[in-house]
Design an enzyme around this catalytic site. Structure first.
Site, PDB file in Angstrom:
ATOM      1  N   GLY A 142       0.806  -1.212   0.000  1.00 52.06           N
ATOM      2  CA  GLY A 142       0.000   0.000   0.000  1.00 52.06           C
ATOM      3  C   GLY A 142       0.838   1.261   0.000  1.00 52.06           C
ATOM      4  O   GLY A 142       2.064   1.209  -0.065  1.00 52.06           O
TER       5      GLY A 142
ATOM      6  N   THR B  42      -4.181  -1.772  -0.255  1.00 52.55           N
ATOM      7  CA  THR B  42      -4.238  -2.557  -1.465  1.00 52.55           C
ATOM      8  C   THR B  42      -5.582  -3.276  -1.459  1.00 52.55           C
ATOM      9  O   THR B  42      -6.136  -3.531  -0.387  1.00 52.55           O
ATOM     10  CB  THR B  42      -3.066  -3.569  -1.476  1.00 52.55           C
ATOM     11  OG1 THR B  42      -3.492  -4.776  -2.105  1.00 52.55           O
ATOM     12  CG2 THR B  42      -2.636  -3.925  -0.056  1.00 52.55           C
TER      13      THR B  42
ATOM     14  N   ASP C 101       6.067  -2.285   1.624  1.00 47.08           N
ATOM     15  CA  ASP C 101       6.716  -3.603   1.645  1.00 47.08           C
ATOM     16  C   ASP C 101       7.910  -3.717   0.693  1.00 47.08           C
ATOM     17  O   ASP C 101       8.908  -4.357   1.023  1.00 47.08           O
ATOM     18  CB  ASP C 101       5.694  -4.733   1.398  1.00 47.08           C
ATOM     19  CG  ASP C 101       4.893  -4.569   0.123  1.00 47.08           C
ATOM     20  OD1 ASP C 101       4.992  -3.509  -0.532  1.00 47.08           O
ATOM     21  OD2 ASP C 101       4.148  -5.497  -0.225  1.00 47.08           O
TER      22      ASP C 101
ATOM     23  N   CYS D 160      -0.311   0.716 -17.448  1.00 46.42           N
ATOM     24  CA  CYS D 160       0.746   0.570 -16.438  1.00 46.42           C
ATOM     25  C   CYS D 160       1.569  -0.686 -16.717  1.00 46.42           C
ATOM     26  O   CYS D 160       1.058  -1.683 -17.230  1.00 46.42           O
ATOM     27  CB  CYS D 160       0.143   0.398 -15.041  1.00 46.42           C
ATOM     28  SG  CYS D 160      -0.651   1.857 -14.415  1.00 46.42           S
TER      29      CYS D 160
ATOM     30  N   GLU E 144       2.400  -2.776 -14.653  1.00 46.80           N
ATOM     31  CA  GLU E 144       1.734  -3.863 -13.939  1.00 46.80           C
ATOM     32  C   GLU E 144       0.628  -4.532 -14.777  1.00 46.80           C
ATOM     33  O   GLU E 144       0.388  -5.725 -14.652  1.00 46.80           O
ATOM     34  CB  GLU E 144       1.147  -3.316 -12.629  1.00 46.80           C
ATOM     35  CG  GLU E 144       0.453  -4.354 -11.795  1.00 46.80           C
ATOM     36  CD  GLU E 144       0.246  -3.912 -10.345  1.00 46.80           C
ATOM     37  OE1 GLU E 144       1.223  -3.501  -9.686  1.00 46.80           O
ATOM     38  OE2 GLU E 144      -0.894  -3.992  -9.882  1.00 46.80           O
TER      39      GLU E 144
HETATM   40 ZN    ZN Z   1      -1.563   1.076 -12.415  1.00 45.80          ZN
END
Ligand code: ZN
Length: 345
Positions: free
Chosen positions: A91, A104, A132, A201, A203
Site C-alpha cells: 500500500g 491494497t 513492503d 501501467c 503492472e
Molecule cells: Zn496502475
C-alpha cells in the site's frame, strides 16, 4: 478468529547473544510474517498467520498477538533489549507520519491507519512502518544483492509489480513516502486499464495478474486457440504454454517483457542507477527474464545511461520482507550506519 500459526522457526543456541535484535513484520494480502531478526539478517524465530479478512481492527489484533508471542520468545532466548519494531506492508505508506494512507485491494479496509503510533502505544518500542517493497530494498541494500551499491532500483514481479529506489545510499520516499510506484508507470496511454485507475501501467502488462488478464483477452478474441475455461487462466499457464512452444503464449510473454524493457529504460533515464535488482515470484520461477530484459534494455534508450547498469536477481526470497522491516530499527535508531552495516559479514 482464525489464529492458526502456520510456521514457527526457532534457531537453537542463540541465547546470551550480544548482537542487536529487533522485530520485523511483513503484512501481505494472504499472510502476516513476524520474526525476531538480528542485525546480520538472521531470523531467529518467526510466525506466519493468514491475514485476517474482516478488516483493520482484526489485523491490528493479530499484530498485537504476534508481537506478544515474539516478546515472550525473546525473553526465553535471553536476547538483549530489542531495538524496536519495524513493519512493512503493501500500500501507500506515509513513512513520515507512520500512517497506512491507502492500502491494497488484497487487504480489506487497509487505509487511514496510524499504525506506527498504535503499535508504539501498545508496546512502548520505537516503531517504523514503510511500504513492503521499500523494506525489501533495505534488506537487499544492506545485506543482499545491492550491498555496496549506492544508486539502485528494485523491481518485484509477482501478482503486481512493486518498485523501490535507493538514491545516494538512501531510500527515496518523496514528500511523504509514496515515491517509486514503478509498477504504475504507464508504457502506453492507449494500453489496458490498470486496477489503480491509470492506463497502460507496467503492472497491467508484466505482472502475474497482467499476464493472465492479457491472455484472457487474447483468447476471448481467438477462442479457437483454447478449449478450457478462460476465466481460470493464470500466468503460470501462460509460462507453461510458452515452454511447450505455443506461439500465442510466446508472443504474449514477448510483449510483456518488451513493456518491461521500455519501463526499465524510463526508470534508468529518471534515476541513473548502477544496479537494477529484480525479484518476486515470477523471477523466482523464471530467472531467464533478467538476461532477456538486460539485452533489450541495452538496445534501447540513452546509451551512456543504459549500458552501465548491472542487473541482478534479488538475494533474499520469502524472508526479505521480515528482515527488511526489522532493519528499519537498526537503521533509523541510528545505532547502525550504512557504512558499518555494509562492511559487516
Ligand atoms: Zn496502475
Amino acid at each position: 478468529m482464525d489464529r492458526k500459526v502456520l510456521v514457527i522457526k526457532r534457531l537453537k543456541g542463540c541465547g546470551r547473544m550480544k548482537r542487536d535484535v529487533s522485530i520485523g513484520i511483513d503484512i501481505g494480502g494472504t499472510k502476516i510474517v513476524a520474526g525476531l531478526v538480528t542485525v546480520e539478517g538472521e531470523v531467529l524465530y518467526k510466525q506466519i498467520v493468514p491475514t485476517a479478512t474482516e478488516g483493520k481492527e482484526q489485523i491490528i489484533f493479530q499484530l498485537q498477538q504476534m508481537i506478544n508471542d515474539l516478546l515472550k520468545e525473546a525473553h526465553k532466548l535471553r536476547l538483549p533489549t530489542l531495538k524496536g519494531i519495524g513493519i512493512g506492508t503493501a500500500g501507500q505508506i506515509d513513512f513520515k507520519n507512520g500512517i497506512v494512507r491507502s492500502g491494497t485491494s488484497n487487504i480489506k479496509d487497509w487505509n487511514d491507519i496510524p499504525l506506527k503510533h498504535e503499535i508504539q502505544r501498545l508496546f512502548g518500542f520505537p516503531t517504523w512502518i514503510d511500504n513492503d517493497v521499500n523494506v525489501v530494498a533495505l534488506a537487499e541494500s544492506y545485506l543482499g544483492a545491492a550491498k555496496g551499491y549506492n544508486n539502485v532500483v528494485f523491481l518485484t514481479l509477482g501478482t503486481g509489480i512493486g518498485g523501490a529506489v535507493i538514491q545516494e545510499g538512501k531510500l527515496l520516499h518523496g514528500e511523504w513516502g509514496g515515491a517509486a510506484e514503478l509498477g504504475h508507470m504507464s508504457v502506453d496511454r492507449n494500453g489496458p486499464a490498470c486496477n489503480c485507475g491509470y492506463k497502460g501501467c507496467l503492472e497491467a502488462y508484466a505482472s502475474g495478474t497482467g499476464i493472465a488478464n492479457q491472455m484472457k483477452r487474447m483468447l476471448r478474441k481467438n477462442p479457437e486457440l483454447y478449449d478450457g475455461q478462460i476465466e481460470n487462466i493464470t500466468a503460470r499457464d501462460v509460462f507453461q504454454w510458452a515452454s511447450e512452444g505455443k506461439q500465442f503464449a510466446k508472443s504474449l510473454l514477448d510483449k510483456a517483457i518488451d513493456a518491461l524493457a521500455y519501463g526499465t529504460v524510463n526508470i534508468i533515464h529518471a534515476f541513473n542507477p548502477s544496479l537494477l535488482v529484480i525479484g518476486g515470484g515470477i523471477i523466482d520461477q523464471h530467472s531467464w527474464i533478467i538476461t532477456d530484459l538486460q539485452n533489450r534494455v541495452r538496445s534501447l534508450g540513452i546509451s551512456s545511461l543504459v549500458q552501465s547498469v548491472s542487473f541482478k536477481k534479488a538475494a533474499f526470497g520469502d524472508e526479505a520482507g521480515v528482515i527488511g522491516a526489522a532493519y528499519q530499527s537498526f537503521l533509523y535508531s541510528q545505532n547502525v550506519q550504512k557504512e558499518g552495516a555494509s562492511n559487516e559479514g
